[in-house]
Design an enzyme around this catalytic site. Sequence first.
Site, PDB file in Angstrom:
ATOM      1  N   ASP A  89       0.831  -1.188   0.000  1.00  0.00           N
ATOM      2  CA  ASP A  89       0.000   0.000   0.000  1.00  0.00           C
ATOM      3  C   ASP A  89       0.868   1.240   0.000  1.00  0.00           C
ATOM      4  OD1 ASP A  89      -3.112   0.058   0.412  1.00  0.00           O
ATOM      5  OD2 ASP A  89      -2.382  -1.843   1.196  1.00  0.00           O
ATOM      6  N   ASP A 109      -3.456   4.320  -2.098  1.00  0.00           N
ATOM      7  CA  ASP A 109      -4.589   4.650  -1.233  1.00  0.00           C
ATOM      8  C   ASP A 109      -5.220   5.983  -1.638  1.00  0.00           C
ATOM      9  OD1 ASP A 109      -6.167   4.095   1.188  1.00  0.00           O
ATOM     10  OD2 ASP A 109      -5.096   5.798   2.058  1.00  0.00           O
ATOM     11  N   GLU A 130      -6.896   3.448  -5.670  1.00  0.00           N
ATOM     12  CA  GLU A 130      -8.206   3.407  -5.020  1.00  0.00           C
ATOM     13  C   GLU A 130      -8.941   4.678  -5.440  1.00  0.00           C
ATOM     14  OE1 GLU A 130     -10.006   2.927  -0.517  1.00  0.00           O
ATOM     15  OE2 GLU A 130      -8.275   4.218  -0.839  1.00  0.00           O
ATOM     16  N   HIS A 176     -10.550  -5.269   2.271  1.00  0.00           N
ATOM     17  CA  HIS A 176     -10.483  -5.076   3.715  1.00  0.00           C
ATOM     18  C   HIS A 176     -11.511  -4.081   4.243  1.00  0.00           C
ATOM     19  CE1 HIS A 176      -8.310  -1.807   1.917  1.00  0.00           C
ATOM     20  NE2 HIS A 176      -8.257  -1.164   3.070  1.00  0.00           N
ATOM     21  N   ASP A 177     -12.182  -3.362   3.354  1.00  0.00           N
ATOM     22  CA  ASP A 177     -13.135  -2.331   3.763  1.00  0.00           C
ATOM     23  C   ASP A 177     -14.592  -2.732   3.543  1.00  0.00           C
ATOM     24  OD1 ASP A 177     -11.301  -0.433   4.651  1.00  0.00           O
ATOM     25  OD2 ASP A 177     -11.063   0.467   2.668  1.00  0.00           O
TER      26      ASP A 177
END
Length: 576
Positions: A93, A200, A258, A333-334
């Site tokens: 990330d 990110d 993202e 993961h979200d």
Amino acid sequence: MTGTTTKPWWKDAVCYQIYPASFKDSNGDGLGDVPGILSKIDYLKDLGIDVVWVDMGYDISDYEKVYPPYGSAEDMEDLIEACHKRGMKLILDLVINHTSDQHAWFKESRSSKDNPKRDWYIWKPPRYAEDGTRLPPTNWRSYFSGQTWEYDEHTGEYYLHLFAKEQPDLNWENEEARKAIYDSAMRFWLDKGVDGFRVDCVNMYSKGVEFKDAPIVDPRFYEQPAWLYYANGPRIHEFLREMNSTVLNNYDAVTVGELPHTPNPKKVLEYVGAGDKQLSMVFQFDIVDIGQGREHKYHFEEWKLPQLKDIVAKWQRFIEGTDGWTTVFCENHDQGRSISRFASDAPADRTHSAKLLSLMLCALTGTLFIYQGQEIGMINVPRSWPIDAYRDIESVNFYKTMAAQSHNDPAELDYLMRSLQILGRDNARLPMQWTGGKHAGFTDAEGGPWMRVHDAHGEINVERQVREGEGSVLGFWKNMIRFRKEHADVLVHGAFEEFGMEDERTFVFGKRVGEKRAAVVLNFTGEEQTVELPGYEGLVFEVGSYDDADSEEEGAEKGRTRTLRPWEGRLYLARA
């Protein structure tokens, strides 16, 4: 980034996202770590993974070090070497919208108004109401509820944080800050052999300079969603081009951005066109946003299958005739687990549901991303879990805010818990279920893992599915990944065709490249459904989500009509 004359390595890749805290604990402290990942690297290779994506967290106090509970920089070097030795790549990330408030840069920035790094972050003076009440610079709402501004008594100004107050936003308007980011967050790891980054909140670096109040969409609160002012800002493409010309063009690195709040395909293409060299590809969140509330993310709203089908078709089609690329995923993961959200996690249905979704994903164009536990069919937390069992700051803060606003109305609290049980981020962060034993084989810690293990880990775990072989969800994923790679021309790169998009029970689509065709039929209900195969000549059954689908094909069903059992999917090929 690779030019358009040769096919980039990342287009055909199957990627696996790891959330380290919940993957595997190696030292008995209850928290997953990098050595734990290293201990399972052969498991990932056996699954058919090409790229391991390690999500190292978002509260960065030093870009050149590893979060100590996860391990050391030397552990990361060992993991990079282990991946490369097995022919896999590793991406990390890249969290460069903000740092931790414990980062040395921010400590300097907040020390005084005339510190050289003051302008590396976004500081603004207070506003005042007519009665003299101090107000933040804008009414923007944080992703974690509450305001995006934190008052600093020492200097008498507010700093911006789109996320937690411990995560101050960097000021990308400052050239010196950008140079430091490129050196510390990017070159440092690329020089160690990292093969790229998941970037990110990539469209939030350029926030403009006006800082206007957001429109009021929920008058119950002072803070309002303001993404229209901080996402896709005026200099964002300039910054991304600079990132490539300064750093990435010197490495054969992949970037996966993202990209929330960007539903327009034309706007997305501005980020991923190969000729412009900004990002290799992005995550478009329309699928995982299904069911989220319009005003508040965790206010669950009912939805119908055509919504999902329209989204799949939209992002499958948007790269046709362009030099752009896309991604395929439905978990991270979200998000809540895909079986629980898009199919059925009832004990009788969850294996078929997992295979149905695997078959769909493996037949779609783009780079495929799998999230840890998805390959064994992990599901959402039980509805019976209380809010005290949740750990995610976003979910807990939302619950507290809305509960207080409703004066703890029982009906509202029940609705909030139902919404979190479907959509909450904790669903994806439960410890990985390696065995049916104590703590699911995730940790040996006497006090247990950092977060509660799923109640169903005895039925859903790696050890059991390895023993069950090809009939398991894990076995099916292995076969589908292998099949996808064998037919990458049509499945990974083929053009998409949709059929019967208004049908609320089934999803039928085709893929084509040259004279080759693939057809996929999916039953998204718990009852038998009849479907018509696309009118491609010479279709032959290849794979199905039921173990006996092959024998069913050779039975009574003829012509183009097929009867699909509950949560059944089938894939057909027509070869030139």
